[in-house]
Design a protein around this motif. Structure first.
Motif, PDB file in Angstrom:
ATOM      1  N   ARG A 187      17.891 -19.434 -16.514  1.00 40.86           N
ATOM      2  CA  ARG A 187      19.020 -20.241 -17.016  1.00 40.86           C
ATOM      3  C   ARG A 187      20.292 -19.427 -17.149  1.00 40.86           C
ATOM      4  N   LYS A 188      20.206 -18.133 -16.982  1.00 44.93           N
ATOM      5  CA  LYS A 188      21.369 -17.265 -17.087  1.00 44.93           C
ATOM      6  C   LYS A 188      22.116 -17.225 -15.758  1.00 44.93           C
ATOM      7  N   THR A 189      23.406 -16.913 -15.841  1.00 44.72           N
ATOM      8  CA  THR A 189      24.190 -16.732 -14.625  1.00 44.72           C
ATOM      9  C   THR A 189      23.789 -15.406 -13.982  1.00 44.72           C
ATOM     10  N   PRO A 190      24.089 -15.234 -12.693  1.00 49.75           N
ATOM     11  CA  PRO A 190      23.794 -13.940 -12.072  1.00 49.75           C
ATOM     12  C   PRO A 190      24.425 -12.773 -12.825  1.00 49.75           C
ATOM     13  N   GLN A 191      25.666 -12.921 -13.281  1.00 50.18           N
ATOM     14  CA  GLN A 191      26.325 -11.829 -14.014  1.00 50.18           C
ATOM     15  C   GLN A 191      25.625 -11.543 -15.329  1.00 50.18           C
ATOM     16  N   GLU A 192      25.172 -12.578 -16.019  1.00 54.10           N
ATOM     17  CA  GLU A 192      24.443 -12.369 -17.265  1.00 54.10           C
ATOM     18  C   GLU A 192      23.134 -11.618 -17.009  1.00 54.10           C
ATOM     19  N   CYS A 193      22.467 -11.950 -15.905  1.00 54.36           N
ATOM     20  CA  CYS A 193      21.222 -11.249 -15.556  1.00 54.36           C
ATOM     21  C   CYS A 193      21.489  -9.774 -15.258  1.00 54.36           C
ATOM     22  N   ILE A 194      22.534  -9.516 -14.501  1.00 53.05           N
ATOM     23  CA  ILE A 194      22.907  -8.129 -14.181  1.00 53.05           C
ATOM     24  C   ILE A 194      23.255  -7.375 -15.460  1.00 53.05           C
ATOM     25  N   ASN A 195      24.074  -7.996 -16.307  1.00 52.40           N
ATOM     26  CA  ASN A 195      24.465  -7.354 -17.565  1.00 52.40           C
ATOM     27  C   ASN A 195      23.251  -7.068 -18.436  1.00 52.40           C
ATOM     28  N   ASN A 196      22.276  -7.962 -18.422  1.00 54.87           N
ATOM     29  CA  ASN A 196      21.078  -7.766 -19.227  1.00 54.87           C
ATOM     30  C   ASN A 196      20.271  -6.564 -18.727  1.00 54.87           C
TER      31      ASN A 196
END
Length: 131
Positions: free
Chosen positions: A75-84
């Motif tokens: 459910r996260k955006t690609p950028q949120e996944c990368i940041n995580n």
């Protein structure tokens, strides 16, 4: 916890952490804080924290895999996944630094051996597939 960029500061940082990071504490101050943390936590505490952070990194990596595969995206955006992934990797790295395992020369030897074994395995799989 790491603030990746200005847009994502609310995602990863509470107010105190954000102001500390934004003020760009010096390496000397970070070293001092790390020494204080070492004095407050036992090695067992740090190993437990490392295990927790490594587990969170594993979860972040699995979300990246789901993102890459695309058939069950998180459910996260690609950028949120990368940041995580960046945040959790940083947390794991920080635990290793607190444990003073971040400059372990044996790790390089193990990594070189791992690279060789992994290449050998992949070449073997490819050779079997090409038959």
């Amino acid at each position: 916890t790491v603030c990746i960029n200005q847009e994502n500061t609310d995602t990863f940082c509470n107010g105190q952490e954000r102001s500390m990071i934004m003020s760009k504490i010096s390496t000397k101050e970070l070293d001092h804080q790390m020494e204080e943390l070492r004095g407050m936590l036992t090695p067992a505490d740090l190993w437990g924290q490392l295990a927790e952070e490594a587990s969170e990194l594993a979860q972040a990596a699995l979300k990246m895999q789901r993102l890459e595969l695309g058939n069950n995206p998180p459910r996260k955006t690609p950028q949120e996944c990368i940041n995580n992934v960046i945040e959790e990797h940083s947390d794991v790295d920080f635990c290793f630094k607190l444990l003073r395992w971040d400059d372990n020369k044996e790790m390089e030897v193990v990594q070189k051996a791992k690279a060789g074994r992994w290449m050998s395995t992949l070449k073997g799989v490819k050779a079997d597939h090409d038959k």
